[in-house]
Enzyme design. Structure first.
Site, mmCIF file in Angstrom:
data_model
loop_
_atom_site.group_PDB
_atom_site.id
_atom_site.type_symbol
_atom_site.label_atom_id
_atom_site.label_comp_id
_atom_site.label_asym_id
_atom_site.label_seq_id
_atom_site.Cartn_x
_atom_site.Cartn_y
_atom_site.Cartn_z
ATOM 1 N N TYR A 1 0.998 -0.946 0.289
ATOM 2 C CA TYR A 1 -0.236 0.366 -0.179
ATOM 3 C C TYR A 1 0.626 1.256 -0.124
ATOM 4 O O TYR A 1 0.107 2.403 -0.658
ATOM 5 C CB TYR A 1 -0.751 -0.477 1.429
ATOM 6 C CG TYR A 1 -1.970 1.137 1.010
ATOM 7 C CD1 TYR A 1 -3.066 0.707 0.594
ATOM 8 C CD2 TYR A 1 -1.965 2.381 2.216
ATOM 9 C CE1 TYR A 1 -3.873 2.348 0.427
ATOM 10 C CE2 TYR A 1 -2.629 3.081 2.178
ATOM 11 C CZ TYR A 1 -3.619 2.777 1.477
ATOM 12 O OH TYR A 1 -4.794 3.973 1.245
ATOM 13 N N LYS B 1 1.231 4.217 -3.020
ATOM 14 C CA LYS B 1 0.774 5.667 -2.534
ATOM 15 C C LYS B 1 1.742 6.671 -2.626
ATOM 16 O O LYS B 1 1.635 7.681 -3.332
ATOM 17 C CB LYS B 1 -0.063 5.439 -1.280
ATOM 18 C CG LYS B 1 -1.302 4.778 -1.185
ATOM 19 C CD LYS B 1 -2.152 5.690 -1.770
ATOM 20 C CE LYS B 1 -3.168 4.552 -1.662
ATOM 21 N NZ LYS B 1 -5.032 5.313 -3.063
#
Length: 236
Positions: free
Chosen positions: A142, A146
């Protein structure tokens, strides 16, 4: 204010839905993408899966038919999590998160770029996370996805910044969504203690940044990372 044609990916709930509602309230023409094509109350939706190029193309075509013109503002919000410790994370879980969160945003930006170049106006707004710059245990996939949005936005800015197109990043912190609602109370208190603002925020406080970044007045603000995290990640 000039009313723009706005496409928000993953706009059926949480931050994406709040962004879509904020843009509609500002007078823009808004369509959201959902995997099922079901529209949240008060919004229009098209079916779209950001992990599939053909589906992205079809979603844009459907939105353009609704608008009667090209998409002028893309808010790339669709994202997933598949958390796990580094040594236990599978290739499939790593790849799935990168494919949705990062490559999905790329697919949308690529599809929108031709119309934006022709119009000499465009706004690409990528919804990242404080975790992208701050890091998070158990979130290597993640966090990587991002943080990659920052490089994507700034590379697009280098390519297209002279054509009236901006690419920016909004980096939310801990927001009151379905994802944070399931946190154990002790975990929630630990996170809140680390946030200088001392609280989680409603998604509307993230959404409030988007109408400005999408505006004509923000033409000289490309390649920026705008934090909406209660100062949790300041300095990163």
């Amino acid at each position: 204010m000039t009313a723009r044609n706005v496409l928000v990916t993953g706009g059926n709930r949480g931050i994406g839905k709040s962004i879509a509602e904020a843009m509609a309230a500002a007078g823009h023409h808004v369509v959201v993408t959902t995997r099922t094509g079901a529209a949240p109350e008060g919004l229009q939706a098209v079916t779209g899966d950001v992990t599939d190029t053909a589906s992205v193309d079809a979603a844009f075509a459907a939105a353009e038919a609704t608008f009667g013109g090209p998409v002028e503002v893309v808010v790339a919000n669709a994202g997933i999590t598949k958390d796990g410790l580094l040594m236990r994370m599978s290739d499939a879980d790593f790849d799935a998160v990168l494919d949705t969160n990062l490559a999905g945003s790329f697919r949308c930006a690529r599809r929108a770029s031709a119309g934006m170049i022709k119009k000499r106006f465009g706004r690409l707004i990528f919804i990242s996370s404080v975790v992208g710059l701050y890091g998070g245990p158990g979130q290597s996939n993640y966090s990587a996805s991002k943080s990659g949005l920052v490089g994507l936005a700034r590379s697009i800015t280098r390519e297209l910044g002279g054509r009236g197109i901006t690419a920016n990043v909004v980096a939310p912190g801990f927001i009151e969504t379905d994802m944070t609602a399931v946190l154990p109370e002790d975990t929630r208190k630990t996170y809140q203690a680390a946030i200088p603002a001392g609280r989680f925020a409603p998604p509307e406080e993230v959404a409030a940044a988007v109408p400005f970044l999408a505006s004509t007045e923000a033409a000289y603000i490309p390649g920026a990372v705008l934090p909406a995290d209660g100062a949790l990640g300041m300095g990163h």
